[in-house]
Design a protein around this motif. Structure first.
Motif, PDB file in Angstrom:
ATOM      1  N   ASN A 109       0.842  -1.196   0.000  1.00 22.85           N
ATOM      2  CA  ASN A 109       0.000   0.000   0.000  1.00 22.85           C
ATOM      3  C   ASN A 109       0.881   1.250   0.000  1.00 22.85           C
ATOM      4  O   ASN A 109       1.411   1.657   1.043  1.00 22.85           O
ATOM      5  CB  ASN A 109      -0.913   0.002   1.220  1.00 22.85           C
ATOM      6  N   ASP A 110       1.057   1.844  -1.170  1.00 23.44           N
ATOM      7  CA  ASP A 110       1.892   3.029  -1.327  1.00 23.44           C
ATOM      8  C   ASP A 110       1.003   4.277  -1.314  1.00 23.44           C
ATOM      9  O   ASP A 110       0.591   4.781  -2.363  1.00 23.44           O
ATOM     10  CB  ASP A 110       2.690   2.946  -2.633  1.00 23.44           C
ATOM     11  N   ASN A 111       0.693   4.752  -0.101  1.00 16.35           N
ATOM     12  CA  ASN A 111      -0.156   5.943   0.064  1.00 16.35           C
ATOM     13  C   ASN A 111      -1.475   5.822  -0.694  1.00 16.35           C
ATOM     14  O   ASN A 111      -1.911   6.744  -1.391  1.00 16.35           O
ATOM     15  CB  ASN A 111       0.594   7.199  -0.388  1.00 16.35           C
ATOM     16  N   GLY A 112      -2.114   4.659  -0.569  1.00 11.80           N
ATOM     17  CA  GLY A 112      -3.404   4.449  -1.205  1.00 11.80           C
ATOM     18  C   GLY A 112      -3.323   3.738  -2.540  1.00 11.80           C
ATOM     19  O   GLY A 112      -4.339   3.247  -3.042  1.00 11.80           O
ATOM     20  N   THR A 113      -2.155   3.682  -3.148  1.00 16.69           N
ATOM     21  CA  THR A 113      -1.962   2.966  -4.415  1.00 16.69           C
ATOM     22  C   THR A 113      -1.416   1.578  -4.125  1.00 16.69           C
ATOM     23  O   THR A 113      -0.360   1.434  -3.492  1.00 16.69           O
ATOM     24  CB  THR A 113      -0.979   3.716  -5.338  1.00 16.69           C
TER      25      THR A 113
ATOM     26  N   GLU B 235      12.001   3.341   2.109  1.00 17.07           N
ATOM     27  CA  GLU B 235      10.836   3.494   1.240  1.00 17.07           C
ATOM     28  C   GLU B 235       9.922   2.267   1.283  1.00 17.07           C
ATOM     29  O   GLU B 235       8.774   2.335   0.852  1.00 17.07           O
ATOM     30  CB  GLU B 235      11.289   3.741  -0.202  1.00 17.07           C
TER      31      GLU B 235
ATOM     32  N   GLY C  82       5.729   0.426   5.552  1.00 23.21           N
ATOM     33  CA  GLY C  82       4.291   0.597   5.312  1.00 23.21           C
ATOM     34  C   GLY C  82       3.527  -0.698   5.443  1.00 23.21           C
ATOM     35  O   GLY C  82       3.995  -1.663   6.066  1.00 23.21           O
TER      36      GLY C  82
END
Length: 233
Positions: A79-83, A129, A132
């Motif tokens: 989950n990359d900031n909602g993506t 990076e 999350g």
């Protein structure tokens, strides 16, 4: 006659209501059994992990189903900031069959096993990076495509926190002291018992010896008296 018909229709209505109630209870029971035996995913004892930058981490995910699986589809996403970024996906044809897995990320390896109902992955050489949420998803066609998901959270740190062992040291020291004290008390008790037993044995020997001597002396005196007899005239 009208009243009879009314009573009959009322009775018939009650019977229909009872039948509907019983049918509803049966359906509810079946749904409850279905939910209990349905597909479930788990990330194990913990749903998060803290790892050092540059290390390799295991993202755990296991599945369970009382009904069994067939063509179980699963995937992992980040989950990359909602993506949602797909990391891998695969299909397990049946229980115990090796899954066919497609990897979509160059630092991801599939390490699961259908024999252990395990669909875990390894994430290599992590960076800040990579921190999350990682989502494990599965769908089971055998359960009318019932699906479930579990979230695993990764925290990336520059160095691991030092665990304060003061409390542990105190507890170990106290336990060690108590155990040592118990051992000392047991040793002292054993020595005291040993010396007391020795004293008792000495006292018994003295009593036996003294009693023997008294009896012997009394016996000799009596013997002498008997041997003398009555002097002849």
């Amino acid at each position: 006659m009208a009243s009879v018909d009314g009573t009959g229709s009322t009775l018939s209505g009650r019977l229909r209501s009872g039948d509907l109630l019983h049918a509803g209870l049966v359906v509810a029971l079946l749904l409850g059994v279905w939910n209990v035996g349905g597909l479930e995913l788990s990330t194990g004892k913990t749903s998060s992990i803290e790892a050092m930058n540059g290390s390799t981490v295991l993202l755990t995910c296991t599945y369970s189903s009382c009904i069994g699986i067939k063509n179980l589809y699963f995937n992992w996403h980040y989950n990359d900031n909602g993506t949602l970024i797909k990391l891998c996906e695969g299909v397990i044809r049946a229980e115990g069959v090796k899954p066919k897995v497609d990897i979509s990320h160059n630092r991801v390896s599939f390490v699961g096993s259908s024999e252990k109902t395990d669909i875990s992955i390894l994430l290599w050489n992590i960076t800040f990076e990579d921190e999350g949420q990682y989502i494990c998803f599965a769908r089971n066609p055998k359960e009318k495509n019932r699906n479930h998901s579990a979230i695993f959270t990764l925290y990336v740190v520059d160095q691991m926190k030092e665990v304060d062992k003061t409390l542990t040291v105190i507890i170990v020291s106290v336990l060690g002291g108590v155990i040592g004290l118990v051992i000392i008390v047991m040793v002292i008790k054993a020595l005291v018992v040993h010396f007391l037993l020795k004293d008792d044995e000495k006292n018994k020997e003295c009593l036996v010896s003294s009693s023997g001597n008294d009896n012997t002396e009394n016996g000799l005196t009596g013997a002498k008296a008997e041997n003398k007899g009555t002097p002849k005239a």
